[in-house]
Structure formats: structure tokens, C-alpha cells
Design an enzyme around this catalytic site. Structure first.
Site, mmCIF file in Angstrom:
data_model
loop_
_atom_site.group_PDB
_atom_site.id
_atom_site.type_symbol
_atom_site.label_atom_id
_atom_site.label_comp_id
_atom_site.label_asym_id
_atom_site.label_seq_id
_atom_site.Cartn_x
_atom_site.Cartn_y
_atom_site.Cartn_z
ATOM 1 N N ALA A 159 0.849 -1.192 0.000
ATOM 2 C CA ALA A 159 0.000 0.000 0.000
ATOM 3 C C ALA A 159 0.882 1.239 0.000
ATOM 4 O O ALA A 159 2.063 1.184 0.339
ATOM 5 C CB ALA A 159 -0.924 -0.002 1.219
ATOM 6 N N VAL A 200 10.638 2.823 2.524
ATOM 7 C CA VAL A 200 9.379 3.009 1.793
ATOM 8 C C VAL A 200 8.842 1.702 1.222
ATOM 9 O O VAL A 200 7.720 1.666 0.715
ATOM 10 C CB VAL A 200 9.545 4.045 0.660
ATOM 11 C CG1 VAL A 200 9.823 5.419 1.224
ATOM 12 C CG2 VAL A 200 10.640 3.622 -0.304
ATOM 13 N N GLY A 201 9.629 0.623 1.262
ATOM 14 C CA GLY A 201 9.125 -0.674 0.820
ATOM 15 C C GLY A 201 9.597 -1.104 -0.547
ATOM 16 O O GLY A 201 8.873 -1.801 -1.266
ATOM 17 N N LYS A 202 10.814 -0.749 -0.912
ATOM 18 C CA LYS A 202 11.333 -1.130 -2.236
ATOM 19 C C LYS A 202 11.505 -2.648 -2.339
ATOM 20 O O LYS A 202 11.091 -3.265 -3.326
ATOM 21 C CB LYS A 202 12.663 -0.403 -2.489
ATOM 22 C CG LYS A 202 12.544 1.114 -2.483
ATOM 23 C CD LYS A 202 13.850 1.795 -2.844
ATOM 24 C CE LYS A 202 14.893 1.676 -1.738
ATOM 25 N NZ LYS A 202 14.522 2.415 -0.526
ATOM 26 N N HIS A 204 10.060 -4.900 -0.463
ATOM 27 C CA HIS A 204 8.721 -5.490 -0.325
ATOM 28 C C HIS A 204 7.991 -5.471 -1.663
ATOM 29 O O HIS A 204 7.312 -6.440 -2.036
ATOM 30 C CB HIS A 204 7.942 -4.705 0.727
ATOM 31 C CG HIS A 204 6.683 -5.367 1.179
ATOM 32 N ND1 HIS A 204 6.661 -6.595 1.796
ATOM 33 C CD2 HIS A 204 5.381 -4.968 1.090
ATOM 34 C CE1 HIS A 204 5.411 -6.932 2.086
ATOM 35 N NE2 HIS A 204 4.617 -5.964 1.656
ATOM 36 N N HIS A 418 9.372 26.773 28.352
ATOM 37 C CA HIS A 418 10.006 26.595 27.041
ATOM 38 C C HIS A 418 9.015 25.964 26.058
ATOM 39 O O HIS A 418 8.822 26.468 24.940
ATOM 40 C CB HIS A 418 11.246 25.713 27.197
ATOM 41 C CG HIS A 418 12.045 25.536 25.942
ATOM 42 N ND1 HIS A 418 13.248 26.170 25.731
ATOM 43 C CD2 HIS A 418 11.813 24.797 24.825
ATOM 44 C CE1 HIS A 418 13.716 25.823 24.543
ATOM 45 N NE2 HIS A 418 12.867 24.982 23.980
ATOM 46 N N GLU A 419 8.370 24.872 26.469
ATOM 47 C CA GLU A 419 7.440 24.186 25.571
ATOM 48 C C GLU A 419 6.154 24.981 25.386
ATOM 49 O O GLU A 419 5.551 24.939 24.308
ATOM 50 C CB GLU A 419 7.130 22.786 26.105
ATOM 51 C CG GLU A 419 8.343 21.886 26.288
ATOM 52 C CD GLU A 419 9.184 21.769 25.028
ATOM 53 O OE1 GLU A 419 8.627 21.903 23.918
ATOM 54 O OE2 GLU A 419 10.396 21.557 25.153
ATOM 55 N N HIS A 422 6.822 27.400 22.551
ATOM 56 C CA HIS A 422 6.673 26.748 21.241
ATOM 57 C C HIS A 422 5.195 26.596 20.880
ATOM 58 O O HIS A 422 4.779 26.875 19.744
ATOM 59 C CB HIS A 422 7.312 25.358 21.265
ATOM 60 C CG HIS A 422 8.808 25.358 21.215
ATOM 61 N ND1 HIS A 422 9.530 26.050 20.264
ATOM 62 C CD2 HIS A 422 9.729 24.729 21.993
ATOM 63 C CE1 HIS A 422 10.821 25.841 20.456
ATOM 64 N NE2 HIS A 422 10.969 25.057 21.510
ATOM 65 N N ASP A 493 16.793 23.850 18.645
ATOM 66 C CA ASP A 493 15.930 24.853 18.011
ATOM 67 C C ASP A 493 16.743 25.745 17.081
ATOM 68 O O ASP A 493 16.315 26.056 15.963
ATOM 69 C CB ASP A 493 15.260 25.719 19.078
ATOM 70 C CG ASP A 493 14.401 24.899 20.033
ATOM 71 O OD1 ASP A 493 13.920 23.839 19.608
ATOM 72 O OD2 ASP A 493 14.224 25.328 21.183
#
Length: 624
Positions: A159, A200-202, A204, A418-419, A422, A493
Site C-alpha cells: 500500500a 518506503v518498501g522497495k 517489499h 520553554h514548551e 513553542h 531549536d
């Protein structure tokens, strides 16, 4: 039967030893009573020597004294006639023997030994073919793995690569019914190169082609061909294609072909190194296919830029099929495939999970589901819940949560602000991504992180990139506003912000001073890339200054935003200190000043705060 070569080797060594022993059998052993030459001359002058025996051309002198004792001595050179006549004048009986002829084995034993060893090696090479481990020359045989039965994987198990499957269906039809194409005079592509980032599944997809066509699948890695022995790689390539011809119709798949297909002349050794000989043999073999040979060569690489042009020309790898990271629809399909056989709870929404995992490839999604299954099993649950999947996604992206790490109150407070910085920047800036989750639970090297709500996007506008830089700098700005001081937590950052700013200037032409000019060429795009500098030192200084100004402008912009939203910043940070993690919905309620529902589960009691080594705060988009 496997022990026969070892028995033969023991026999060869035994015969060689006997040959050496027989070569020494005819020689006279050194008798007792060996004396030095000076003593012999003194005995000779004193008249104590009764008899001497010399051999022509030999420096060894043997004899008997008057008292009947035997002796042996060695001269610097064989005695000449004058010396022997002098000894006889002293009344010594001199007997001269002819040179001792070496027996045939003694003379020929080195040649016999070499012959026996050559014979043994020949025996190994002729009779050890049943198994590579028994053959002295097994290193010249291909290490390819031959799956004579068609793989059970088909296109239904693949898929997120619909376009690639459409391209490969023609190959499948050819392998199923090659005569139909031959009757039309059509030439099916000899080679198909699958290009894409890792995961990515080459491989497969190549297995799926073989499974769909129901033909044998012969697989090898590019590194299997190159060895330290000259000529081994070329021999293995020949053996690989001989194997393929015996199993035709079939698929030959070479993974990581860049290990052997690199451009010639670019490595150590010039045009004579082993890798280039192997590549030359591969080119010859792909040219050597007869028109009606039903063999398709498939290869995979994530570095197409370094492949030799001769490998990519028509008649060899005719087709290049690019496989990119799947979109949201492809991710959902991949999740459904890998969820087969896993018990999922009713609250699991794979479509929602696919939206929350942009940039994930097939290998990442498979790992995510496996991590979720492990978490559910560890907790003793019989089904995988959405909470397990969310936790697994965090583990894949940021690492496992460090639940045993107890931060000091100061570190937790700095991390929370800090977060929160962001998160507020991502929420209020018009072109930013928004907030999916913000947490101060340590993971990996981060004390916390803000996960943006990103979408699949191919075109990034200048305004969006500027907002991305501002969001990355918001954590440091929040620290400066609240604590009137800064910490080392914004290291990652700054790296992200600097890279974006530099690429905006040097690659994307998004700076008015430099205009639409590419000052750097980015190579190796599938593996992250690196810049090839194409400008002078003076231009480099101007670029550095422009990067600094651009980042400073965005820092001041986001700092002004946080000062304006200072009350909201305090509210978000305090809520983080209380609850540690906020989902997108909870974050929205905190921003709007609405109350939050009580947590579903009681928070586990933590150990008393203790001082721990400093770990840099940051996030999925922000800090380290």
C-alpha cells in the site's frame, strides 16, 4: 560425506611428511664424538688419528682415533688432494668415497608436496560443489538467495505506492506470459530500478512482483559481490546470472545496488579496482540476455545520483520508478495491512493515526504498530487501544518516556515555559502548523516537546517558513521573558532555525538581497542531503550576515507575540506543570481560559525531587 575433504587433507599432509622423512633417510646421521676442526688438527699432528673418511665435495670429515673412538668434524671447505696426501704422509689411512646420490624422494619431495597440494585443491573444487562451505573456491559463488517458490507477498500486501504498482503490472504480465510480448516484437525492460528513501518498501514491492507473477525470486545485496580478492565480484555476478538462467522465468533483485554500481573512476584505485571490475561484469551480463530470456533484473537504491550512467541507459535499467513517502491515504492503507492479525480496541481510529504521522514511511508504521502491541502486552491488555498507538508514535519519534527521571522544580519550570512558548507560537502564528500535543515528560534526549499538527505538504511558502523559524525560536524567547535569563535548551531549536534560514537564502531564492539564485546545490536528497558550495568567500560572509538578520527578526517577532500573550503563556505553563501533557483539545481549552476535566487516571506518585544531570529541553519541532 562432509568429512571427506578433511580426511584427504590429512592424507596429503601425511604423504608430505613421509616424503620429507625418506629424503633424510639416505643421509648419514651425525655420529657421537663431534669435535671442532682445531682439535682434529692437533690429534693429527700428535699421530693420534688412525683413519679418516671423506666424501668428494663434502666438508664433513669422519674418522677413528688410535684408541678406537670415532669422531666427526667439519672443515671450511672440502679437503683437496694436497691436504689428503699430507695426511697420508703422517701415516693416516685415508678413504675417499664418491658423492652420495640423493634418493629420488629426497630430491623431489618439495615438488611432490606441491603436486599433492594442487591435487587436493583440485579435488575440493571438483567434489565440493554440493555445498559452498565444503568448496575451496566457494567464495567465487554467488551469495544470492534463491526462493524457487514464488513469494506469498502480492500487490494486495503493498500500500502507499499505487503508481509504482501500476508501472510494475506490465512486468508481471510479461513474466506470466512472455510469448505474447515476443509475438508482437516487443522488448520488455531488462531492468527496473526502484528509487526512494529508506523504509518506503522497495524490497517489499520487488517481492510482490515475484509473488504476483508466481516466479522464483533471486535476491542479493550489492555488498555481496565486492570482496578483497581480485576477480571474486565478477565471478559472483556470472554465477548469479547463470543461476537466474536456470530458473527462468524469474526475478533477480539486487538490493543497495549503489554498493557495486557507483560511478567508475570516482573511487580509490582508479579504473582497476575490484568494484569496477564487478560493475563491468554486471553491465556485460545485462547486455547478454537473449531477447526471449524471461529474466527481469530489479534493483533498489536510495542514492541514484551516484550510479554509473552506463547502468541507467536503455537496455539495462530501462525504467526508474520513484517511491516516495506515502500520503495520508497511503499511510492509512499501510496501517490496515500491518494491523492484520492484531486485536484492536473499538476506540482505535487508524485514519486519525494516519493524519498524525506525516512523513512516516512503511517501516515506521510497521514499527509503530509493533510497539503498540508490545505496550499492550506489557500492560496485560488483550487489545491494542488508541492510547497504545499514541504512545507508540511518541516512542518512534522521540524515544521512550523516562519515567524514572525526576527533575528538580527549577528544571521542570524552565521546561514548561520553554514548551509553552513553542506551543503558543504554533497556535497564534497564521502560517504555523498548530499544536497536536505538548508535554514535559522527558523522552530520549529531550525534557519535553511540542508536537505540531502537520499536514502533508509539498510546497512551502516563504511566510510558512518564516513562521516555522519563529516557532523554533519561541522556546528561547519564553525563557528570556519569564526568567530574564536563557539556558542551553534551545540548541536544537537554533540548528533547525539556522538550517531553514540558510536554505531559504541559498537554495530557494527567498531573500530580496540575493534574489532567485541557487548558491548551493543539494546532493543526495533521499538520505538528508548535503550542500555543495558554489560561491565565493565574500558571498559567504553576506549569506552569514543575512541568515543572522533573518533569524534575529523572527526572534523579535515571536518575542513580541509572547509578551502580548504573557497571561496565556503563564496559564499554559502552569497547566503543564500540573498535568505534564496536554492534547490538542486540552491545549485549546487552556488558551481560551476554559476549565479542564479531571484526569482519567490518578497520576503516579513521583520520588522526591533530586538534582539530576542537565538534559536540554526541547521538542519535536523545537529544542534538543
Amino acid at each position: 560425506m562432509p568429512r571427506a575433504p578433511f580426511s584427504l587433507l590429512a592424507l596429503v599432509l601425511g604423504l608430505a611428511f613421509l616424503a620429507w622423512a625418506f629424503s633424510l633417510a639416505g643421509t648419514v646421521g651425525a655420529p657421537s664424538g663431534t669435535v671442532n676442526y682445531t682439535t682434529f688438527l692437533e690429534d693429527l699432528k700428535a699421530g693420534r688419528v688412525k683413519e679418516v673418511v671423506v666424501r668428494a665435495g663434502d666438508t664433513r670429515i669422519q674418522g677413528v682415533l688410535e684408541d678406537g673412538s670415532a669422531f666427526t668434524t667439519y672443515a671450511a671447505s672440502p679437503p683437496d688432494n694436497a691436504t689428503l696426501e699430507g695426511w697420508m704422509a703422517r701415516g693416516v689411512s685415508v678413504r675417499v668415497e664418491p658423492p652420495q646420490g640423493q634418493n629420488a624422494l629426497g630430491f623431489l619431495w618439495p615438488l611432490l608436496l606441491v603436486g599433492l597440494l594442487i591435487g587436493a585443491l583440485y579435488y575440493f573444487s571438483r567434489n565440493g560443489r554440493a555445498g559452498p562451505s565444503d568448496s575451496a573456491f566457494s567464495f567465487t559463488k554467488s551469495r544470492a538467495r534463491v526462493l524457487t517458490e514464488a513469494p506469498k507477498v502480492t500487490f494486495k500486501d503493498v500500500a502507499g505506492a499505487e503508481e509504482a504498482k501500476e508501472e510494475l503490472k506490465e512486468i508481471v504480465e510479461f513474466l506470466k506470459n512472455p510469448s505474447r510480448f515476443h509475438e508482437m516484437g516487443a522488448r520488455i525492460p531488462k531492468g527496473v530500478l526502484l528509487v526512494g528513501p529508506p523504509g518506503v518498501g522497495k524490497t517489499h514491492l520487488a517481492r510482490a512482483v515475484a509473488g504476483e507473477a508466481r516466479v522464483p525470486f533471486i535476491t542479493a545485496s550489492g555488498s555481496d559481490f565486492v570482496e578483497m580478492f581480485v576477480g571474486v565480484g565478477a565471478a559472483r555476478v556470472r554465477d548469479l546470472f547463470e543461476t537466474a538462467k536456470r530458473h527462468a522465468p524469474c526475478i533477480v533483485f539486487i538490493d543497495e545496488i549503489d554498493a557495486v554500481g557507483r560511478k567508475r573512476g570516482s573511487g580509490v584505485g582508479g579504473g582497476n579496482d575490484e568494484r569496477e571490475q564487478t560493475l563491468n561484469q554486471l553491465l556485460v551480463e545485462m547486455d547478454g540476455f537473449e531477447k526471449d530470456t524471461a529474466i527481469v533484473v530489479m534493483a533498489a537504491t536510495n542514492r541514484p545520483d551516484i550510479l554509473d550512467p552506463a547502468l541507467l541507459r536503455p537496455g539495462r535499467f530501462d525504467r526508474q520508478i520513484a517511491i516516495d513517502a506515502p500520503d495520508v491515504k497511503g499511510r492509512e492503507q499501510i496501517l490496515r495491512i500491518h494491523a492484520r492479525g492484531k486485536p484492536l480496541a473499538e476506540d482505535v481510529d487508524l485514519a486519525l493515526l494516519a493524519k498524525r504521522t506525516p512523513g512516516f514511511v512503511g517501516a515506521d508504521l510497521e514499527n509503530l504498530l509493533n510497539e503498540a502491541a508490545l505496550l499492550a502486552a506489557r500492560e496485560g491488555r488483550r487489545k491494542i487501544t488508541m492510547k497504545d498507538l499514541e504512545e507508540a508514535a511518541d516512542r518512534v519519534m522521540m524515544g521512550p518516556a523516562k519515567k524514572s527521571l525526576v527533575l528538580s522544580p527549577r528544571d521542570r519550570r524552565i521546561t514548561a515555559y520553554h514548551e509553552a512558548g513553542h506551543a503558543l507560537a504554533a497556535h497564534f502564528l497564521e502560517h504555523a502548523d498548530g499544536v497536536h500535543k505538548v508535554t514535559i515528560v522527558p523522552r530520549g534526549r529531550a525534557l519535553g516537546f511540542m508536537m505540531p499538527r502537520r499536514e502533508d505538504m509539498l510546497h512551502w511558502s516563504r511566510k510558512r517558513l518564516l513562521d516555522q523559524i519563529a516557532v523554533a525560536l519561541a522556546g528561547r524567547a519564553a525563557e528570556e521573558i519569564v526568567f530574564d535569563d536563557v539556558t542551553t535548551g534551545a540548541e536544537n531549536d537554533f540548528r533547525q532555525a539556522t538550517e531553514l534560514a540558510r536554505r531559504m537564502i541559498t537554495e530557494w531564492g527567498m531573500h530580496p538581497e540575493f534574489g532567485p539564485v541557487a548558491y548551493a546545490v543539494r546532493e543526495d536528497t533521499y538520505l538528508g542531503g548535503y550542500d555543495v558550495r558554489q560561491y565565493s568567500e565574500e558571498t559567504a560572509k553576506r549569506i552569514d550576515e543575512a541568515v543572522r538578520r533573518l533569524i534575529e527578526e523572527q526572534y523579535q517577532r515571536v518575542k513580541a507575540l509572547l509578551l502580548e500573550k504573557r497571561e496565556v503563556l503563564e496559564r499554559v505553563a502552569e497547566t503543564l506543570l500540573e498535568r505534564e501533557t496536554l492534547t490538542a483539545e486540552e491545549f485549546q481549552r487552556v488558551v481560551e481560559g476554559l476549565p479542564l476535566e479531571a484526569p482519567e487516571e490518578a497520576r503516579e506518585e513521583r520520588e522526591p525531587p533530586r538534582v539530576v544531570p542537565k538534559v536540554k529541553p526541547g521538542g519535536a519541532l523545537g529544542g534538543a
